[in-house]
Design a protein around this motif. Structure first.
Motif, PDB file in Angstrom:
ATOM      1  N   VAL A  60       0.671  -1.202  -0.037  1.00  0.00           N
ATOM      2  CA  VAL A  60       0.068   0.006   0.086  1.00  0.00           C
ATOM      3  C   VAL A  60       0.937   1.346  -0.190  1.00  0.00           C
ATOM      4  O   VAL A  60       1.763   1.419   0.891  1.00  0.00           O
ATOM      5  CB  VAL A  60      -0.805   0.059   1.346  1.00  0.00           C
ATOM      6  CG1 VAL A  60      -1.801   1.246   1.214  1.00  0.00           C
ATOM      7  CG2 VAL A  60      -1.760  -1.225   1.414  1.00  0.00           C
ATOM      8  N   THR A  61       0.549   1.922  -1.030  1.00  0.00           N
ATOM      9  CA  THR A  61       1.442   3.583  -1.015  1.00  0.00           C
ATOM     10  C   THR A  61       0.436   4.737  -0.841  1.00  0.00           C
ATOM     11  O   THR A  61      -0.623   4.581  -1.391  1.00  0.00           O
ATOM     12  CB  THR A  61       2.200   3.626  -2.186  1.00  0.00           C
ATOM     13  OG1 THR A  61       3.190   2.446  -2.340  1.00  0.00           O
ATOM     14  CG2 THR A  61       3.006   4.808  -2.239  1.00  0.00           C
ATOM     15  N   LYS A  62       0.615   5.450   0.055  1.00  0.00           N
ATOM     16  CA  LYS A  62      -0.037   6.754   0.113  1.00  0.00           C
ATOM     17  C   LYS A  62       0.553   8.125  -0.210  1.00  0.00           C
ATOM     18  O   LYS A  62       1.959   7.927   0.072  1.00  0.00           O
ATOM     19  CB  LYS A  62      -0.636   6.955   1.343  1.00  0.00           C
ATOM     20  CG  LYS A  62      -1.796   6.042   1.635  1.00  0.00           C
ATOM     21  CD  LYS A  62      -2.397   6.113   3.074  1.00  0.00           C
ATOM     22  CE  LYS A  62      -3.748   5.073   3.313  1.00  0.00           C
ATOM     23  NZ  LYS A  62      -4.190   5.561   4.695  1.00  0.00           N
ATOM     24  N   GLU A  71       5.080  11.540   8.055  1.00  0.00           N
ATOM     25  CA  GLU A  71       5.454  10.913   9.295  1.00  0.00           C
ATOM     26  C   GLU A  71       4.452  10.622  10.259  1.00  0.00           C
ATOM     27  O   GLU A  71       4.386   9.508  10.909  1.00  0.00           O
ATOM     28  CB  GLU A  71       6.179  12.040  10.044  1.00  0.00           C
ATOM     29  CG  GLU A  71       7.656  12.138   9.120  1.00  0.00           C
ATOM     30  CD  GLU A  71       8.992  12.976  10.083  1.00  0.00           C
ATOM     31  OE1 GLU A  71       8.613  13.318  11.056  1.00  0.00           O
ATOM     32  OE2 GLU A  71      10.030  12.626   9.646  1.00  0.00           O
ATOM     33  N   ASN A  72       3.139  11.304  10.283  1.00  0.00           N
ATOM     34  CA  ASN A  72       2.126  11.028  10.969  1.00  0.00           C
ATOM     35  C   ASN A  72       1.484   9.681  10.379  1.00  0.00           C
ATOM     36  O   ASN A  72       1.249   8.510  11.702  1.00  0.00           O
ATOM     37  CB  ASN A  72       0.866  11.930  11.077  1.00  0.00           C
ATOM     38  CG  ASN A  72       1.272  13.235  11.846  1.00  0.00           C
ATOM     39  OD1 ASN A  72       2.204  13.358  12.630  1.00  0.00           O
ATOM     40  ND2 ASN A  72       0.675  14.310  11.437  1.00  0.00           N
ATOM     41  N   GLU A  73       1.328   9.292   9.458  1.00  0.00           N
ATOM     42  CA  GLU A  73       0.976   8.306   8.906  1.00  0.00           C
ATOM     43  C   GLU A  73       2.061   7.139   9.123  1.00  0.00           C
ATOM     44  O   GLU A  73       1.636   5.895   9.641  1.00  0.00           O
ATOM     45  CB  GLU A  73       0.645   8.016   7.538  1.00  0.00           C
ATOM     46  CG  GLU A  73       0.417   6.899   6.591  1.00  0.00           C
ATOM     47  CD  GLU A  73      -1.126   6.583   6.708  1.00  0.00           C
ATOM     48  OE1 GLU A  73      -1.245   5.257   6.349  1.00  0.00           O
ATOM     49  OE2 GLU A  73      -1.954   7.141   7.146  1.00  0.00           O
ATOM     50  N   PHE A  74       3.293   7.309   8.926  1.00  0.00           N
ATOM     51  CA  PHE A  74       4.421   6.458   9.174  1.00  0.00           C
ATOM     52  C   PHE A  74       4.327   5.847  10.325  1.00  0.00           C
ATOM     53  O   PHE A  74       4.419   4.660  10.851  1.00  0.00           O
ATOM     54  CB  PHE A  74       5.597   7.000   9.024  1.00  0.00           C
ATOM     55  CG  PHE A  74       6.900   6.266   9.186  1.00  0.00           C
ATOM     56  CD1 PHE A  74       7.550   5.288   8.286  1.00  0.00           C
ATOM     57  CD2 PHE A  74       7.468   6.566  10.630  1.00  0.00           C
ATOM     58  CE1 PHE A  74       8.714   4.546   8.657  1.00  0.00           C
ATOM     59  CE2 PHE A  74       8.798   5.534  10.929  1.00  0.00           C
ATOM     60  CZ  PHE A  74       9.179   4.837   9.936  1.00  0.00           C
ATOM     61  N   HIS A  75       4.014   6.699  11.556  1.00  0.00           N
ATOM     62  CA  HIS A  75       3.891   6.403  12.909  1.00  0.00           C
ATOM     63  C   HIS A  75       2.970   5.629  13.329  1.00  0.00           C
ATOM     64  O   HIS A  75       2.760   4.861  14.324  1.00  0.00           O
ATOM     65  CB  HIS A  75       4.211   7.497  13.863  1.00  0.00           C
ATOM     66  CG  HIS A  75       5.844   8.035  13.645  1.00  0.00           C
ATOM     67  ND1 HIS A  75       6.714   7.319  13.973  1.00  0.00           N
ATOM     68  CD2 HIS A  75       6.316   9.132  13.453  1.00  0.00           C
ATOM     69  CE1 HIS A  75       8.050   7.973  13.938  1.00  0.00           C
ATOM     70  NE2 HIS A  75       7.534   9.272  13.183  1.00  0.00           N
ATOM     71  N   ILE A  85       2.547  -6.751   7.432  1.00  0.00           N
ATOM     72  CA  ILE A  85       3.265  -5.558   7.317  1.00  0.00           C
ATOM     73  C   ILE A  85       4.814  -5.745   8.046  1.00  0.00           C
ATOM     74  O   ILE A  85       4.785  -5.554   9.169  1.00  0.00           O
ATOM     75  CB  ILE A  85       2.779  -4.363   8.053  1.00  0.00           C
ATOM     76  CG1 ILE A  85       1.417  -4.332   7.442  1.00  0.00           C
ATOM     77  CG2 ILE A  85       3.530  -3.136   7.871  1.00  0.00           C
ATOM     78  CD1 ILE A  85       0.228  -3.254   8.205  1.00  0.00           C
ATOM     79  N   GLY A  86       5.772  -5.974   7.121  1.00  0.00           N
ATOM     80  CA  GLY A  86       7.208  -6.321   7.477  1.00  0.00           C
ATOM     81  C   GLY A  86       8.208  -4.937   7.479  1.00  0.00           C
ATOM     82  O   GLY A  86       8.962  -4.653   7.773  1.00  0.00           O
ATOM     83  N   CYS A  87       7.449  -4.016   6.686  1.00  0.00           N
ATOM     84  CA  CYS A  87       8.176  -2.602   6.171  1.00  0.00           C
ATOM     85  C   CYS A  87       7.278  -1.664   6.037  1.00  0.00           C
ATOM     86  O   CYS A  87       6.392  -1.872   5.567  1.00  0.00           O
ATOM     87  CB  CYS A  87       9.056  -3.006   4.917  1.00  0.00           C
ATOM     88  SG  CYS A  87       9.877  -1.670   4.260  1.00  0.00           S
ATOM     89  N   VAL A  88       7.720  -0.479   6.693  1.00  0.00           N
ATOM     90  CA  VAL A  88       7.146   0.932   6.258  1.00  0.00           C
ATOM     91  C   VAL A  88       8.229   1.750   6.037  1.00  0.00           C
ATOM     92  O   VAL A  88       9.152   1.898   6.821  1.00  0.00           O
ATOM     93  CB  VAL A  88       6.280   1.348   7.325  1.00  0.00           C
ATOM     94  CG1 VAL A  88       5.610   2.570   7.209  1.00  0.00           C
ATOM     95  CG2 VAL A  88       5.338   0.360   7.913  1.00  0.00           C
ATOM     96  N   MET A  89       8.131   2.652   4.893  1.00  0.00           N
ATOM     97  CA  MET A  89       9.002   3.837   4.378  1.00  0.00           C
ATOM     98  C   MET A  89       8.484   5.069   4.122  1.00  0.00           C
ATOM     99  O   MET A  89       7.490   4.695   3.597  1.00  0.00           O
ATOM    100  CB  MET A  89      10.035   3.065   3.642  1.00  0.00           C
ATOM    101  CG  MET A  89       9.698   2.660   2.245  1.00  0.00           C
ATOM    102  SD  MET A  89      10.901   1.927   1.255  1.00  0.00           S
ATOM    103  CE  MET A  89      10.037   0.751   0.265  1.00  0.00           C
ATOM    104  N   ILE A  90       9.200   5.855   4.200  1.00  0.00           N
ATOM    105  CA  ILE A  90       9.007   7.201   3.616  1.00  0.00           C
ATOM    106  C   ILE A  90       9.878   7.672   2.598  1.00  0.00           C
ATOM    107  O   ILE A  90      11.120   7.295   2.956  1.00  0.00           O
ATOM    108  CB  ILE A  90       8.891   8.443   4.892  1.00  0.00           C
ATOM    109  CG1 ILE A  90       7.753   8.103   5.838  1.00  0.00           C
ATOM    110  CG2 ILE A  90       8.369   9.864   4.090  1.00  0.00           C
ATOM    111  CD1 ILE A  90       8.018   9.202   6.909  1.00  0.00           C
TER     112      ILE A  90
END
Length: 117
Positions: A60-62, A71-75, A85-90
């Motif tokens: 999923v990309t936003k 950063e709010n979405e990331f946190h 969900i093994g990875c989240v990146m900005i």
């Protein structure tokens, strides 16, 4: 820009991340990748979230106009093997990857009833 389809957001990220052009956009992507071996940078897909077509299930990309919103979405996103969900990146147009967090899988083996990690 959060009302954009995931397909369109992923296409934008693919074409724009790290291109150095303006206006800058921020992309928050989550997916089922994790590190496999301690101290290794090899990535693998979380079991059960394997490739569907040409890429893993659950990516999923936003797209955001500000780093603060990204950063709010990331946190707000929690890493989870069960949830895939093994990875989240900005990422952004200017620098590429700004911040990421990833799960690390631990592989265990059983030999004659003893467990080794």
């Amino acid at each position: 820009m959060n009302n954009m389809s995931n397909e369109k957001a992923r296409e934008m990220a693919f074409n724009m991340v790290g291109d150095g052009l303006l206006p800058n956009k921020y992309f928050v992507t989550r997916g089922p990748w994790c590190y496999v071996n301690p101290g290794d940078e090899e990535m693998s897909t979380i079991p059960g979230f394997d490739v569907l077509g040409h890429e893993p299930i659950g990516i999923v990309t936003k797209v955001f106009d500000s780093l603060e919103d990204a950063e709010n979405e990331f946190h707000e996103i929690d890493l989870s093997f069960d949830g895939g969900i093994g990875c989240v990146m900005i990422e952004d147009r200017s620098t590429g990857i700004i911040r990421d967090k990833r799960l690390r899988a631990t592989v265990s083996y059983e030999v004659e009833g003893d467990s080794y990690y």
